[in-house]
Design an enzyme around this catalytic site. Structure first.
Site, PDB file in Angstrom:
ATOM      1  NE  ARG A   1      -1.320   0.308   4.098  1.00  0.00           N
ATOM      2  CZ  ARG A   1      -2.429  -0.040   3.399  1.00  0.00           C
ATOM      3  NH1 ARG A   1      -2.938  -1.232   3.529  1.00  0.00           N
ATOM      4  NH2 ARG A   1      -2.796   0.781   2.311  1.00  0.00           N
TER       5      ARG A   1
ATOM      6  CD1 TRP B   1       8.021   2.181  -1.576  1.00  0.00           C
ATOM      7  CD2 TRP B   1       7.318   0.656   0.073  1.00  0.00           C
ATOM      8  NE1 TRP B   1       6.658   2.481  -1.504  1.00  0.00           N
ATOM      9  CE2 TRP B   1       6.139   1.649  -0.764  1.00  0.00           C
ATOM     10  CE3 TRP B   1       6.984  -0.373   0.855  1.00  0.00           C
ATOM     11  CZ2 TRP B   1       4.849   1.294  -0.384  1.00  0.00           C
ATOM     12  CZ3 TRP B   1       5.732  -0.383   1.293  1.00  0.00           C
ATOM     13  CH2 TRP B   1       4.653   0.266   0.612  1.00  0.00           C
TER      14      TRP B   1
ATOM     15  CG  HIS C   1       5.740   3.886   2.024  1.00  0.00           C
ATOM     16  ND1 HIS C   1       5.227   4.738   0.988  1.00  0.00           N
ATOM     17  CD2 HIS C   1       4.777   3.442   2.953  1.00  0.00           C
ATOM     18  CE1 HIS C   1       4.033   4.722   1.274  1.00  0.00           C
ATOM     19  NE2 HIS C   1       3.291   3.626   2.573  1.00  0.00           N
TER      20      HIS C   1
ATOM     21  CG  HIS D   1      -4.463   2.807   6.906  1.00  0.00           C
ATOM     22  ND1 HIS D   1      -5.155   2.494   5.787  1.00  0.00           N
ATOM     23  CD2 HIS D   1      -3.625   3.655   6.613  1.00  0.00           C
ATOM     24  CE1 HIS D   1      -4.538   2.562   4.614  1.00  0.00           C
ATOM     25  NE2 HIS D   1      -3.747   3.312   5.121  1.00  0.00           N
TER      26      HIS D   1
HETATM   27 ZN1  ZEM Z   1       1.493   3.455   3.328  1.00  0.00          ZN
HETATM   28  N1  ZEM Z   1       0.943   2.222   1.873  1.00  0.00           N
HETATM   29  N2  ZEM Z   1       0.855   5.021   2.351  1.00  0.00           N
HETATM   30  N3  ZEM Z   1       2.128   4.701   4.871  1.00  0.00           N
HETATM   31  N4  ZEM Z   1       1.992   1.872   4.356  1.00  0.00           N
HETATM   32  C1  ZEM Z   1       1.146   0.732   1.833  1.00  0.00           C
HETATM   33  C2  ZEM Z   1       1.607   0.092   2.878  1.00  0.00           C
HETATM   34  C3  ZEM Z   1       2.333   0.488   3.930  1.00  0.00           C
HETATM   35  C4  ZEM Z   1       0.097   5.002   1.057  1.00  0.00           C
HETATM   36  C5  ZEM Z   1      -0.221   3.902   0.387  1.00  0.00           C
HETATM   37  O1  ZEM Z   1      -1.445   4.142  -0.505  1.00  0.00           O
HETATM   38  C6  ZEM Z   1       0.268   2.506   0.922  1.00  0.00           C
HETATM   39  C7  ZEM Z   1       2.105   6.188   4.830  1.00  0.00           C
HETATM   40  C8  ZEM Z   1       1.681   6.881   3.932  1.00  0.00           C
HETATM   41  C9  ZEM Z   1       0.863   6.288   2.594  1.00  0.00           C
HETATM   42  C10 ZEM Z   1       2.773   1.875   5.721  1.00  0.00           C
HETATM   43  C11 ZEM Z   1       2.849   3.036   6.395  1.00  0.00           C
HETATM   44  C12 ZEM Z   1       2.551   4.416   5.919  1.00  0.00           C
HETATM   45  C13 ZEM Z   1       0.266   0.361   0.471  1.00  0.00           C
HETATM   46  C14 ZEM Z   1       0.296  -1.078   0.412  1.00  0.00           C
HETATM   47  C15 ZEM Z   1      -0.061   1.439  -0.027  1.00  0.00           C
HETATM   48  C16 ZEM Z   1      -0.993   1.393  -1.359  1.00  0.00           C
HETATM   49  C17 ZEM Z   1      -0.937  -1.987   1.024  1.00  0.00           C
HETATM   50  C18 ZEM Z   1      -0.903  -3.316   0.521  1.00  0.00           C
HETATM   51  O2  ZEM Z   1      -1.093  -3.603  -0.693  1.00  0.00           O
HETATM   52  O3  ZEM Z   1      -1.022  -4.017   1.440  1.00  0.00           O
HETATM   53  C19 ZEM Z   1       0.101   6.368   0.558  1.00  0.00           C
HETATM   54  C20 ZEM Z   1      -0.401   6.885  -0.827  1.00  0.00           C
HETATM   55  C21 ZEM Z   1       0.608   7.215   1.622  1.00  0.00           C
HETATM   56  C22 ZEM Z   1       0.620   8.563   1.417  1.00  0.00           C
HETATM   57  C23 ZEM Z   1       0.712   9.312   0.455  1.00  0.00           C
HETATM   58  C24 ZEM Z   1       2.206   6.511   6.043  1.00  0.00           C
HETATM   59  C25 ZEM Z   1       2.352   8.059   6.456  1.00  0.00           C
HETATM   60  C26 ZEM Z   1       2.691   5.466   6.823  1.00  0.00           C
HETATM   61  C27 ZEM Z   1       3.178   5.386   8.347  1.00  0.00           C
HETATM   62  C28 ZEM Z   1       3.535   6.269   8.987  1.00  0.00           C
HETATM   63  C29 ZEM Z   1       3.229   0.719   5.982  1.00  0.00           C
HETATM   64  C30 ZEM Z   1       3.994   0.190   7.172  1.00  0.00           C
HETATM   65  C31 ZEM Z   1       2.896  -0.215   4.974  1.00  0.00           C
HETATM   66  C32 ZEM Z   1       3.429  -1.636   4.765  1.00  0.00           C
HETATM   67  C33 ZEM Z   1       2.036  -2.659   5.231  1.00  0.00           C
HETATM   68  C34 ZEM Z   1       2.440  -4.180   4.854  1.00  0.00           C
HETATM   69  O4  ZEM Z   1       1.553  -5.016   4.864  1.00  0.00           O
HETATM   70  O5  ZEM Z   1       3.348  -4.683   4.632  1.00  0.00           O
END
Ligand code: ZEM
Length: 290
Positions: free
Chosen positions: A37, A181, A165, A41
């Site tokens: 993540r 997920w 995800h 970001h």
């Molecule tokens: Zn995420 N993501 N993401 N994402 N994401 C979360 C967690 C993780 C969105 C999003 O709002 C959120 C992509 C696209 C999008 C990862 C990778 C990628 C979380 C939870 C949210 C809310 C955060 C928390 O509470 O800690 C939205 C709206 C997306 C697109 C529409 C893309 C593209 C990614 C990578 C290629 C990963 C690995 C996580 C898990 C993080 C963790 O701490 O476990």
């Protein structure tokens, strides 16, 4: 911990990252998902039109970007990487964060992702991204397209990227959403796509915050799993849905597409010469010079 390294020995850095992935006290026992993540970001602020944002510069070290509520929780990822930075002080943060992301994905069973070095830690104030460039999970497909088209991705690439995800979870304290997920969130796979199609996702309002997400009970483990509104948009939008179906059925194609598109994400805003040297950042002002 492995020993220090010569400047440019990125394999030594990869090894140090792999060594820190196992974190029994943290989340599901791995630093991997939050590192992925962080990489996403750091890059996902890119705007193709103004050529601002992107992973170069590691702007998240500073309050204006690091303090964006969208980046809540990523301080854990940056702290996990501090010992690696101390061990290999020659690597820039911008290279370290992106390299840690691709290394973690592969170590969790995902594809090998082409990664190229040379980012600097010089922050050009005129290229600083404003807040609000990262996606808002409460929204739908128009918003998803607006955000990812801005970076230069198409619908197929958006769905492939969303397959990240498969990893990690949501934390109430970070985003307000809660849960994971898939049932094995430290193993990279196409299970996220399979679950999107196979389960009957029901709207669920979280009692304390009123935040709306989606829930289903995993048929095998009987654990409750979750989807964000933006995840659900991928099956409600017909263009996105066709790719969800393809990736649910064809893990190899998903891995292939994901490797390409994640590599592209890490390179947003970076131009290179024939030797791979970055031509649009100021190497004099910090950064690894070969
Ligand atoms: Zn995420 N993501 N993401 N994402 N994401 C979360 C967690 C993780 C969105 C999003 O709002 C959120 C992509 C696209 C999008 C990862 C990778 C990628 C979380 C939870 C949210 C809310 C955060 C928390 O509470 O800690 C939205 C709206 C997306 C697109 C529409 C893309 C593209 C990614 C990578 C290629 C990963 C690995 C996580 C898990 C993080 C963790 O701490 O476990």
């Amino acid at each position: 911990m492995t020993g220090s390294s010569r400047p440019g020995d990125f394999d030594a850095v990869r090894k140090s990252v792999i060594d820190l992935l196992k974190q029994p006290e943290y989340d599901d026992g791995s630093a991997g998902p939050v590192l992925v993540r962080l990489a996403w970001h750091s890059a996902g602020t890119y705007d193709a039109e103004t050529d601002t944002g992107g992973s170069n510069g590691a702007g998240m070290r500073y309050e204006s970007e690091g303090g964006d509520p969208a980046n809540a929780g990523l301080q854990h990822a940056r702290l996990f990487l501090e010992p690696v930075k101390r061990q290999h002080p020659w690597i820039t943060y911008a290279d370290l964060w992106t390299l840690a992301g691709v290394t973690a994905i592969q170590a969790m069973g995902g594809p090998e992702i082409p990664w190229f070095p040379g980012r600097t830690d010089y922050v050009d104030d005129s290229k600083l991204p404003p807040r609000g460039r990262l996606p808002d999970a409460a929204q739908g497909s128009d918003h998803i397209r607006h955000i990812f088209y801005r970076m230069g991705f198409n619908d197929r690439e958006i769905v492939a990227l969303s397959g990240a995800h498969n990893l990690g979870r949501c934390h109430t304290a970070n985003s307000g959403f809660e849960g994971k997920w898939v049932n094995n969130p430290t193993r990279f796979s196409n299970q996220y796509f399979r679950l999107l199609i196979s389960e009957e996702w029901k709207e669920k309002t979280l009692p304390d915050s009123g935040i709306v997400q989606f829930a289903a009970v995993d048929p095998i483990t009987e654990e409750e799993l979750m989807m964000l509104p933006t995840d659900m948009a991928l099956i409600h939008d017909q263009e996105f849905l066709q790719w969800v179906k393809v990736y649910a059925q064809d893990k190899n194609l998903f891995f292939e597409d994901f490797a390409k598109v994640f590599s592209k994400l890490m390179e947003l805003g970076i131009t290179r010469d024939a030797q791979g040297k970055i031509t649009n950042s100021d190497n004099e002002k910090g950064g690894y010079i070969s």
